[in-house]
Scaffold this motif. Sequence first.
Motif, PDB file in Angstrom:
ATOM      1  N   LEU A  77      -2.220   7.337   7.292  1.00  0.00           N
ATOM      2  CA  LEU A  77      -2.450   5.968   7.745  1.00  0.00           C
ATOM      3  C   LEU A  77      -1.141   5.206   7.833  1.00  0.00           C
ATOM      4  O   LEU A  77      -0.916   4.433   8.762  1.00  0.00           O
ATOM      5  CB  LEU A  77      -3.429   5.256   6.801  1.00  0.00           C
ATOM      6  CG  LEU A  77      -3.783   3.810   7.150  1.00  0.00           C
ATOM      7  CD1 LEU A  77      -4.485   3.745   8.499  1.00  0.00           C
ATOM      8  CD2 LEU A  77      -4.651   3.192   6.061  1.00  0.00           C
ATOM      9  N   ASN A  84      -0.595   7.376   0.710  1.00  0.00           N
ATOM     10  CA  ASN A  84      -1.762   7.625  -0.134  1.00  0.00           C
ATOM     11  C   ASN A  84      -3.053   7.831   0.648  1.00  0.00           C
ATOM     12  O   ASN A  84      -4.049   8.267   0.060  1.00  0.00           O
ATOM     13  CB  ASN A  84      -1.963   6.461  -1.116  1.00  0.00           C
ATOM     14  CG  ASN A  84      -0.963   6.500  -2.259  1.00  0.00           C
ATOM     15  OD1 ASN A  84      -0.263   7.489  -2.440  1.00  0.00           O
ATOM     16  ND2 ASN A  84      -0.901   5.426  -3.020  1.00  0.00           N
ATOM     17  N   VAL A  85      -3.076   7.520   1.930  1.00  0.00           N
ATOM     18  CA  VAL A  85      -4.306   7.609   2.706  1.00  0.00           C
ATOM     19  C   VAL A  85      -4.104   8.528   3.904  1.00  0.00           C
ATOM     20  O   VAL A  85      -3.183   8.335   4.697  1.00  0.00           O
ATOM     21  CB  VAL A  85      -4.774   6.222   3.188  1.00  0.00           C
ATOM     22  CG1 VAL A  85      -6.002   6.358   4.090  1.00  0.00           C
ATOM     23  CG2 VAL A  85      -5.104   5.340   1.994  1.00  0.00           C
ATOM     24  N   LEU A  87      -6.133  10.334   7.262  1.00  0.00           N
ATOM     25  CA  LEU A  87      -7.286  10.191   8.151  1.00  0.00           C
ATOM     26  C   LEU A  87      -7.366  11.409   9.070  1.00  0.00           C
ATOM     27  O   LEU A  87      -6.342  11.986   9.436  1.00  0.00           O
ATOM     28  CB  LEU A  87      -7.177   8.922   8.993  1.00  0.00           C
ATOM     29  CG  LEU A  87      -7.121   7.594   8.250  1.00  0.00           C
ATOM     30  CD1 LEU A  87      -6.926   6.446   9.239  1.00  0.00           C
ATOM     31  CD2 LEU A  87      -8.389   7.363   7.421  1.00  0.00           C
ATOM     32  N   TYR A 108     -11.716  10.885   5.604  1.00  0.00           N
ATOM     33  CA  TYR A 108     -10.834   9.985   4.861  1.00  0.00           C
ATOM     34  C   TYR A 108     -10.417  10.690   3.576  1.00  0.00           C
ATOM     35  O   TYR A 108     -11.259  11.249   2.856  1.00  0.00           O
ATOM     36  CB  TYR A 108     -11.556   8.687   4.530  1.00  0.00           C
ATOM     37  CG  TYR A 108     -10.808   7.769   3.587  1.00  0.00           C
ATOM     38  CD1 TYR A 108      -9.954   6.784   4.085  1.00  0.00           C
ATOM     39  CD2 TYR A 108     -10.944   7.891   2.211  1.00  0.00           C
ATOM     40  CE1 TYR A 108      -9.271   5.937   3.217  1.00  0.00           C
ATOM     41  CE2 TYR A 108     -10.263   7.046   1.345  1.00  0.00           C
ATOM     42  CZ  TYR A 108      -9.426   6.078   1.850  1.00  0.00           C
ATOM     43  OH  TYR A 108      -8.746   5.238   0.990  1.00  0.00           O
ATOM     44  N   TYR A 110      -8.005  10.181   0.009  1.00  0.00           N
ATOM     45  CA  TYR A 110      -7.124   9.386  -0.849  1.00  0.00           C
ATOM     46  C   TYR A 110      -6.268  10.360  -1.650  1.00  0.00           C
ATOM     47  O   TYR A 110      -6.778  11.214  -2.381  1.00  0.00           O
ATOM     48  CB  TYR A 110      -7.904   8.489  -1.785  1.00  0.00           C
ATOM     49  CG  TYR A 110      -6.995   7.524  -2.525  1.00  0.00           C
ATOM     50  CD1 TYR A 110      -6.468   6.416  -1.865  1.00  0.00           C
ATOM     51  CD2 TYR A 110      -6.637   7.752  -3.847  1.00  0.00           C
ATOM     52  CE1 TYR A 110      -5.609   5.547  -2.510  1.00  0.00           C
ATOM     53  CE2 TYR A 110      -5.774   6.890  -4.501  1.00  0.00           C
ATOM     54  CZ  TYR A 110      -5.259   5.791  -3.829  1.00  0.00           C
ATOM     55  OH  TYR A 110      -4.396   4.934  -4.468  1.00  0.00           O
ATOM     56  N   ARG A 111      -4.940  10.211  -1.549  1.00  0.00           N
ATOM     57  CA  ARG A 111      -3.973  11.188  -2.029  1.00  0.00           C
ATOM     58  C   ARG A 111      -3.184  10.614  -3.215  1.00  0.00           C
ATOM     59  O   ARG A 111      -2.350   9.744  -3.041  1.00  0.00           O
ATOM     60  CB  ARG A 111      -3.025  11.574  -0.882  1.00  0.00           C
ATOM     61  CG  ARG A 111      -3.744  12.153   0.309  1.00  0.00           C
ATOM     62  CD  ARG A 111      -2.997  11.989   1.649  1.00  0.00           C
ATOM     63  NE  ARG A 111      -1.564  12.001   1.544  1.00  0.00           N
ATOM     64  CZ  ARG A 111      -0.822  13.109   1.539  1.00  0.00           C
ATOM     65  NH1 ARG A 111      -1.400  14.297   1.660  1.00  0.00           N
ATOM     66  NH2 ARG A 111       0.494  13.028   1.442  1.00  0.00           N
ATOM     67  N   CYS A 123      -5.811  15.237  -4.049  1.00  0.00           N
ATOM     68  CA  CYS A 123      -6.443  14.486  -2.966  1.00  0.00           C
ATOM     69  C   CYS A 123      -7.961  14.566  -3.060  1.00  0.00           C
ATOM     70  O   CYS A 123      -8.517  15.630  -3.358  1.00  0.00           O
ATOM     71  CB  CYS A 123      -5.990  15.029  -1.607  1.00  0.00           C
ATOM     72  SG  CYS A 123      -4.195  15.265  -1.459  1.00  0.00           S
TER      73      CYS A 123
END
Length: 329
Positions: A77, A84-85, A87, A108, A110-111, A123
Motif C-alpha cells: 500500500l 506494513n500493508v 494488497l 489484504y 498486515y505485515r 504476516c
Amino acid sequence: MSRYKLLILFWGLTFWMLQARAQQTVQFSQYVFNGLALNPAYAGYKDDLTLNLSSRIQWVGINDAPKTGVASVDGLLNSSGNKNVGLGLIATFDQLGPESTTSVYANYAYRLRLDALDTKRLCFGIGFGAIQYRLDGTKFNATDAGDSEITTGIASNITPDFRFGVYYYTPKVYVGASVFNLLSGTGTNLVDNIQLAKQVRTAYLTGGALLPLSETIDLKPSFMIKEDFKGPTNLDIGGYIAFNKAVWLGTSYRTGVQIWNKNNLQSGLDQSDAVAAIVQFYVNDHFRIGYSFDFTTSKLAGSQNGSHEFSLSISFPGKKQRVVSPRYF
C-alpha cells in the motif's frame, strides 16, 4: 507483542487451520512462484508491484481434462513507508468437462516487522471474494432421455467467500498456513432444483528454504501439504538448484499420504500421483518465465500424455524503492 509470542500465535493458528473440514482445490506444480494462490498473507511480500500469470493443461490426451488459469497482482500500500500493508487481487478459472469454476478475491495482508533491518516479518492475511460455479448440461449424454436429474441447459450460481492465512519469512526460510473456502458450508447450492457441486474448505501448510552451496549455486527445497479431511492428504515435496539466481532447475514429487485413518476412503488406493520437471528463467530481476511437465505415476499414466504448466511474473519497482533483503520465495 514479543517475537516469541508472535511465533506461538503463528503456530497456534496453523494447528487450528489443520482441523478445518475441507475439499481440495486446484493444483499447480509451480506453486512456490505464486504464493498469493495459496495464501492471502503473501500479498506484498516482494515489495514491488508484481503480476503473476499461470496456465495448466492437465492430462493431455484425455477429452475435457482439467484446464486451469490464474492471474494475480499484489504489492504494498505504501512502499516508501513502513510497508506494513500488502494488497492483492487474484482471479482463477478452472474447467473440467461440463463443469467450470471462476473465482475472484481481493486480499489484504498486515505485515508485522520483527527486526530492525526489516528482514523478518510475520504476516496475517484475509481474502474476500466470490465463486461462480457453472454446469453445462448440453455436454452430457444421458442414458435415459428426459432424466430430470440432468439439466438440459446451463445452470450456475455465485456464492460469496473468504479465506485466511499467516505467513512468516526471513531471507533464508519461509513457512505459511492458510484455509480456503471458509463459507463453503453455509447456505444451499441449488439452481432450478439441480444440485451443483462446490468447493469446500481446504487447508494448506507450506514451507521452504534457500541454502547457499557456493557463490553461484543455491539449493531451494520446499514442501506443501494440502488437506481436505475427506480425501487423501496431498503432499508435494521438491527442490530447485539455482545458478547465479537466474536459472532454476527443479523437480517435485506429489503423492497422497495417510496421516491418520480415514474410514470413508476406499482401501487399496494408489497414493502416487506425479513427478514434475521444472525450469525457471529470470531474464532480469523483474521478469521471470517458467515451465513444468508432470509425469503421471498413477495407473492413469497409460491413458494420457502428462500435464503442461506455464508461468510468468513481472515486477514493477518504485522509483525510490530499495529492497533491503532480496526476495527468493
